[in-house]
Write a protein that holds these residues in place. Structure first.
Motif, PDB file in Angstrom:
ATOM      1  N   THR A   9       0.291  -1.101   0.013  1.00  0.00           N
ATOM      2  CA  THR A   9       0.070  -0.450  -0.070  1.00  0.00           C
ATOM      3  C   THR A   9       1.075   1.311   0.205  1.00  0.00           C
ATOM      4  N   ALA A  10       0.459   1.950  -1.003  1.00  0.00           N
ATOM      5  CA  ALA A  10       1.621   3.341  -1.201  1.00  0.00           C
ATOM      6  C   ALA A  10       0.921   4.040  -1.582  1.00  0.00           C
ATOM      7  N   PHE A  11       1.187   5.763  -1.164  1.00  0.00           N
ATOM      8  CA  PHE A  11       0.884   6.621  -1.088  1.00  0.00           C
ATOM      9  C   PHE A  11       1.589   7.650  -1.396  1.00  0.00           C
ATOM     10  N   LEU A  45      12.001   1.310  -4.381  1.00  0.00           N
ATOM     11  CA  LEU A  45      10.640   1.771  -3.360  1.00  0.00           C
ATOM     12  C   LEU A  45       9.130   2.257  -4.820  1.00  0.00           C
ATOM     13  N   GLN A  50       8.330  -6.511   1.264  1.00  0.00           N
ATOM     14  CA  GLN A  50       6.851  -6.114   0.193  1.00  0.00           C
ATOM     15  C   GLN A  50       5.577  -6.896  -0.155  1.00  0.00           C
ATOM     16  N   CYS A  57       7.910   3.335   5.178  1.00  0.00           N
ATOM     17  CA  CYS A  57       9.358   4.056   4.190  1.00  0.00           C
ATOM     18  C   CYS A  57       8.515   5.175   3.528  1.00  0.00           C
ATOM     19  N   TYR A  64       4.438   7.782   0.682  1.00  0.00           N
ATOM     20  CA  TYR A  64       4.854   6.733   1.851  1.00  0.00           C
ATOM     21  C   TYR A  64       4.127   5.412   1.664  1.00  0.00           C
ATOM     22  N   ILE A  65       5.052   4.605   2.032  1.00  0.00           N
ATOM     23  CA  ILE A  65       4.438   3.390   2.151  1.00  0.00           C
ATOM     24  C   ILE A  65       4.959   2.605   2.995  1.00  0.00           C
ATOM     25  N   PHE A  66       3.469   1.636   3.822  1.00  0.00           N
ATOM     26  CA  PHE A  66       3.668   1.269   4.295  1.00  0.00           C
ATOM     27  C   PHE A  66       4.633  -0.023   4.659  1.00  0.00           C
ATOM     28  N   SER A  67       5.888  -0.257   4.532  1.00  0.00           N
ATOM     29  CA  SER A  67       6.045  -2.539   4.845  1.00  0.00           C
ATOM     30  C   SER A  67       6.353  -2.735   5.655  1.00  0.00           C
TER      31      SER A  67
END
Lengths: 394, 292
Positions: A12-14, A78, A125, B153, B162-165
């Motif tokens: 899940t990326a924002f 990423l 990931q 991260c 942002y990414i929740f790793s």
């Protein structure tokens, strides 16, 4: 901001950009580095997927340049990874593999640890059961072997076994993986993992389908004998590929270590002069090990053993014998006391060198008497009557 | 003088600060506090509860979460607000009883990570150590309570995102916690979802019973191995051998004698505690009687 949900649930990326704009920013970085011409028109025609592929491949040069901090590289990596969801399923593994190669471009021995961390980051990931995780895992393993990062990468063989089932690895892939793990830890202080991997590797061969199997078996036996923490060898004799070597000298040596006494070791050495040296085994180390093992054989099933019989069997003097008993206790192979007055060793427990039906019977008997004791006591307990004291309302 | 190993030392310390090497251990007390906070939410307008996680952190990145408290918050499509003042005063209060504990991150009692999570994470990121984010799937969509842990991260080149790793999370128990959880588990199979707390001797008897059952299970396994139904695994055999060697070899009479002696002591203690309890209760009752 738009929320991007990748092909894999946990991803899940924002970011406040559309996918196209995100690719554009990556391309801008490439343009700044002079890797592509800023030819807008031509690019507009291209599909986002095509542009992503070219970004992944060209980014290699940015990673090679070494002018970015690790945090910057992390962000770039990423960012690309979060775009992988636009890739059709069938080619996503291939692209991920390319991305891993990109992440490793420009790896030197001094930055290898950081690059391994980049791959670690990618690995986490994905769902560990997915094929995508296995792609990253291969790259991690290969680069760790290449740069000798055995102390950085921790591999649990039991976990790896489960993963490989999930990843539906073929026998060939499994063998390659075990070979790499074996190599990875060969020269580190985690030799036992290396030995474990080699054992698993040898176990994957069932018949004479491999020509160099005898070399592998020899390597395995040598590794096991030289491992200072290893005293049990009988399990190696159960491996099919090892059984096939029954006519070889190495098999005889393994037999000596799995169930033979000190005398048979000496006989073997006399019959095959120079063989231990040829294998790269130290004579003194082997001698000490086989003496400890002989002591275990003598102690097996006994509650006490007199000094005299041990000294003749082990052909050593009393001082070295005491040291030997202390060593065996230190290695947690034996629990015993030395009775100097009566010149004997009192054994409370010892590890079995071989494990057969006899041992299973022994376990059975002990369990049964344990159970009987407890059930007997339970029935006694029931006969105790508590005097009714206190608040019994509840 | 230049120290040649200095470079590598610096690298190690920066690796320790790295969020990817974090491992999370969660204690059941904290888990129960979180689930409880979810159950007590106002059901009209709240879909999830958020709160702070407390515990200790070791230098090598092991986060041990031993407690949690909810923090009031409100969120709509457009915005999210948390009661920072409440959060801080709760932390101060907590700190007075557990001075070594720090805020390790925050939790939310739903499984989806939303844009708002980034903002809440921002608030917690102002403190040291780097916060972890725990999601509790209290709706149990997968059929079980899914607990996941994440670190944040950053990604992107110019525009940062942002990414929740995901990071590994494990349950950790102290012995009393383990006993309590085991007791609670027993209530699952009862109709009323209740388990009475057994007193001294009954409990002792229960433990003995379960020990006997375990031994029965082992015996059945060993018998199958002996009859050839299960292939003999010498690794399991060696473990079993180690286990039985730890049990003192006593003949039944001797065993009985030892056990009976200790049971007598135990009974005496149970008797005396009950007596004391009655005495105290009696005292209380007497005190309540009006004095005329």
């Amino acid at each position: 901001m738009t929320e991007i949900l990748g092909p894999i649930k946990s991803f899940t990326a924002f970011i406040d950009l559309t996918e196209g704009a995100q690719i554009e920013e990556l391309r801008k970085l490439l343009i700044e580095n002079g890797l592509i011409e800023a030819n807008e028109e031509e690019d507009e025609e291209k599909e986002p997927l095509e542009r992503l592929i070219s970004v992944i491949n060209l980014m290699r040069n940015v990673f090679e340049k070494q002018d970015k901090t690790i945090q910057e590289l992390e962000s770039i990596l990423l960012s690309i990874a979060s775009l992988l969801h636009i890739v059709p399923k069938e080619s996503s593994a291939k692209l991920l593999s390319d991305l891993c190669s990109t992440a490793l471009a420009g790896t030197t021995p001094s930055n290898a640890r950081q690059r391994l961390r980049l791959l670690d980051l990618l690995f986490y990931q994905f769902d560990v059961k997915s094929r995508m995780a296995s792609v990253v895992f291969w790259h991690k393993l290969k680069m760790s072997v290449q740069y000798g990062l055995g102390s950085q990468l921790v591999i649990d063989i039991d976990k790896l076994k489960k993963w490989m089932v999930n990843w539906s690895f073929s026998i060939d892939e499994k063998q390659r993986a075990y070979k790499l793990v074996w190599e990875l830890y060969k020269t580190t202080d985690k030799k036992s993992i290396s030995c474990r991997a080699l054992t698993e590797l040898v176990s994957t061969y069932d018949s004479d389908n491999e020509e160099n199997i005898s070399t592998l078996v020899t390597e395995l036996v040598v590794m096991a004998i030289s491992d200072p923490d290893r005293y049990i060898f009988s399990d190696l004799l159960d491996i099919e590929a090892v059984k096939l070597q029954y006519s070889e000298k190495i098999y005889q040596l393994l037999e000596v270590f799995s169930s033979g006494m000190y005398g048979s070791f000496l006989k073997f050495c006399d019959a095959n002069p120079g063989y231990l040296d040829q294998l790269g085994l130290e004579y003194e180390h082997c001698k000490h090990k086989i003496q400890v093992l002989t002591l275990l054989s003598l102690a097996e099933g006994e509650s006490e053993i007199p000094f005299a019989s041990c000294l003749t069997e082990l052909q050593i003097d009393i001082d070295s014998f005491e040291q030997l008993v202390i060593d065996a206790i230190r290695y947690k192979l034996l629990s015993a006391r030395i009775d100097h007055v009566n010149e004997k060793v009192i054994i409370t427990n010892c590890v079995r060198r071989t494990f057969g039906l006899n041992e299973w019977n022994l376990i059975h008997d002990s369990l049964l008497s344990w159970k009987n004791n407890i059930s007997h006591f339970r029935s006694n307990l029931k006969s105790f009557q508590l005097l009714p004291v206190g608040d019994q309302k509840t | 003088m230049r120290c040649p190993t200095l470079q590598s030392n610096i690298e190690i310390s920066s690796m320790e600060d790295n969020v990817h090497s974090i491992e999370v251990y969660l204690h059941p007390v904290a888990a129960f506090a979180i689930i409880d906070s979810h159950e007590r939410r106002s059901k009209d307008n709240q879909t999830r509860v958020i709160g702070s996680l407390l515990g200790t952190k070791t230098p090598d990145g092991v986060y041990e979460i031993s407690s949690a408290y909810p923090v009031p918050h409100s969120e709509s499509e457009e915005e999210v607000a948390i009661d920072m003042k409440y959060e801080q005063s709760m932390y101060q209060l907590y700190k007075t009883i557990n001075p070594t504990d720090v805020v390790l991150g925050w939790y939310a009692t739903n499984s989806t990570i939303k844009m708002h999570s980034v903002l809440i994470h921002d608030y917690y990121s102002k403190r040291d150590p780097p916060p972890v984010y725990l999601t509790f799937d209290c709706k149990m969509r997968s059929g079980r309570l899914d607990i996941k842990a994440y670190v944040r991260c950053s990604l992107g080149v110019e525009t940062k995102g942002y990414i929740f790793s995901p990071i590994p999370i494990k349950m950790a128990y102290y012995d009393p916690e383990r006993a309590a959880v085991n007791l609670l588990r027993q209530s699952i199979s009862t109709d009323t979802n209740e388990t009475p707390i057994k007193t001294g001797l009954e409990r002792f008897e229960n433990v003995l019973g379960s020990l006997e059952d375990s031994i029965d299970g082992l015996l059945a396994y060993v018998e199958k191995v002996k009859s050839g139904d299960i292939p003999a695994d010498s690794k399991i055999g060696r473990l079993l051998m180690e286990l039985v060697s730890k049990v003192p070899k006593l003949d039944p009479n001797q065993f009985d004698k030892i056990m009976n002696n200790t049971t007598q002591d135990l009974l005496m203690i149970v008797y005396l505690t009950n007596l004391t309890k009655t005495q105290l209760e009696l005292g209380e009752q007497v005190a309540h009687i009006p004095s005329n």
